[in-house]
Design a protein around this motif. Structure first.
Motif, mmCIF file in Angstrom:
data_model
loop_
_atom_site.group_PDB
_atom_site.id
_atom_site.type_symbol
_atom_site.label_atom_id
_atom_site.label_comp_id
_atom_site.label_asym_id
_atom_site.label_seq_id
_atom_site.Cartn_x
_atom_site.Cartn_y
_atom_site.Cartn_z
ATOM 1 N N ARG A 137 0.829 -1.209 0.000
ATOM 2 C CA ARG A 137 0.000 0.000 0.000
ATOM 3 C C ARG A 137 0.860 1.254 0.000
ATOM 4 N NH1 ARG A 137 -3.155 -3.050 3.709
ATOM 5 N NH2 ARG A 137 -2.129 -1.988 5.465
ATOM 6 N N ALA A 138 1.929 1.253 0.783
ATOM 7 C CA ALA A 138 2.791 2.430 0.875
ATOM 8 C C ALA A 138 3.458 2.739 -0.455
ATOM 9 C CB ALA A 138 3.850 2.216 1.952
ATOM 10 N N LEU A 139 3.797 1.704 -1.221
ATOM 11 C CA LEU A 139 4.488 1.906 -2.488
ATOM 12 C C LEU A 139 3.531 2.227 -3.635
ATOM 13 C CD1 LEU A 139 7.124 -0.970 -2.337
ATOM 14 C CD2 LEU A 139 7.510 1.472 -1.962
ATOM 15 N N ALA A 145 5.820 12.007 -3.649
ATOM 16 C CA ALA A 145 6.702 12.262 -2.511
ATOM 17 C C ALA A 145 6.498 11.221 -1.421
ATOM 18 C CB ALA A 145 6.455 13.668 -1.960
ATOM 19 N N GLY A 146 5.249 10.831 -1.200
ATOM 20 C CA GLY A 146 4.973 9.821 -0.192
ATOM 21 C C GLY A 146 5.527 8.462 -0.577
ATOM 22 N N ARG A 147 5.423 8.104 -1.846
ATOM 23 C CA ARG A 147 5.967 6.819 -2.309
ATOM 24 C C ARG A 147 7.489 6.823 -2.220
ATOM 25 N NH1 ARG A 147 1.864 7.698 -6.158
ATOM 26 N NH2 ARG A 147 3.387 8.410 -7.727
ATOM 27 N N ASP A 153 12.580 4.475 3.198
ATOM 28 C CA ASP A 153 12.499 3.805 4.489
ATOM 29 C C ASP A 153 12.702 2.298 4.359
ATOM 30 O OD1 ASP A 153 11.787 3.876 7.419
ATOM 31 O OD2 ASP A 153 10.165 2.586 6.700
ATOM 32 N N LEU A 154 12.302 1.749 3.234
ATOM 33 C CA LEU A 154 12.507 0.321 3.000
ATOM 34 C C LEU A 154 13.952 0.014 2.627
ATOM 35 C CD1 LEU A 154 9.258 -0.315 0.962
ATOM 36 C CD2 LEU A 154 9.747 -1.257 3.222
ATOM 37 N N THR A 170 19.388 4.308 -5.645
ATOM 38 C CA THR A 170 18.688 3.021 -5.644
ATOM 39 C C THR A 170 17.169 3.177 -5.775
ATOM 40 O OG1 THR A 170 18.650 3.094 -3.228
ATOM 41 C CG2 THR A 170 20.463 1.884 -4.260
ATOM 42 N N LEU A 171 16.696 4.374 -6.076
ATOM 43 C CA LEU A 171 15.257 4.628 -6.096
ATOM 44 C C LEU A 171 14.656 4.541 -7.495
ATOM 45 C CD1 LEU A 171 14.982 7.566 -3.543
ATOM 46 C CD2 LEU A 171 15.016 5.098 -3.144
#
Length: 262
Positions: A137-139, A145-147, A153-154, A170-171
């Motif tokens: 869900r977070a991704l 910006a939230g993703r 954080d992961l 790495t994003l």
């Protein structure tokens, strides 16, 4: 040496970067990432060997055909680069989706892979342990910006992020078109090498962070159990990008594993 190109079987240009001197170590990046995934880390291996990175099709300076991708196809692209360079046999270190690609290289071209390192990766398919619903869900939700914050954080611990504000390589490759990102996602999601893992005969090291929620650490145990005589190394407290944040431990660990005579 800068970026140069090889041709895949279908004519796609595959960009690669060969740096350093000595026997080569192939470094394979994660999903939707170019060779920049390894920036700041690859030189840890240059004391004794060269490093060879590849821009997957759809990323970096490689061509971006809008055709179905698979981890097996990406492994064939790696083989095309090795053929172009005249490299008959090499060590391979794949992380995340790169570990999935590396599995097929070792299965389909066993004579080309001297040793194998599989980092923060998975066997795929129904046997793999999926990330939990909160991570998905977070991704998938919210704004960009939230993703991005969720992915950071992961990848890294809060303490490391506080001291390393970026840029973070790495994003994902920011130059990728949307269709190529989706092609990478589908390729990674459809990976399933479970039945073939038992055929891997080269020395294999499985490395994983114990706090990896993007790719649960249970997958490391599955790989180590499934691949004959594989070694398992768990890094306490490390998340998905263990190879960068925990490089002082991970780099020597991999180098020591690779330091053997045939």
């Amino acid at each position: 040496m800068g970026t140069t190109y090889a041709r895949a079987a279908d004519g796609t240009r595959i960009a690669y970067q060969l740096r350093g001197t000595g026997s080569p170590l192939v470094l394979l990046a994660g999903q939707a990432n170019s060779h920049h995934w390894w920036d700041g880390v690859r030189e840890d291996f240059h004391a004794v060997r060269a490093t060879l990175t590849i821009d997957y099709r759809g990323t970096g300076d490689s061509d971006r055909p809008d055709v179905p991708y698979s981890t097996r196809l990406l492994a064939d692209d790696v083989r095309a680069v090795l053929d172009h360079l005249g490299i008959e046999r090499t060590d391979v270190y794949g992380t995340s989706m790169g570990g999935r690609v590396a599995q097929w290289l070792a299965v389909d071209r066993p004579h080309r892979v001297r040793s194998l390192v599989l980092g923060c990766t998975s066997p795929g398919g129904p046997h793999a342990v999926e990330r939990d619903a909160s991570v998905r869900r977070a991704l998938a939700g919210g704004d960009a910006a939230g993703r991005r914050a969720a992915l950071l954080d992961l990848m890294y611990t809060p303490a490391w992020l506080a001291e390393h504000p970026g840029p973070h390589r790495t994003l994902g490759d920011p130059t990728m078109p949307a269709f190529a990102r989706n092609r990478h996602l589908v390729a990674s999601d459809r990976h399933d090498a479970w039945d073939a893992l038992a055929w891997i005969g080269c020395p294999t090291l499985v490395v994983h962070g114990t706090d990896d929620r993007l790719n649960p650490v249970a997958n490391a145990h599955l790989l180590a159990d499934r691949i004959p005589r594989a070694r398992l190394a768990l890094l306490p407290g490390a998340r998905h990008a263990y190879f960068e944040e925990f490089r002082a431990v991970a780099g020597p660990l991999v180098s020591d594993f690779l330091d053997f005579d045939d």
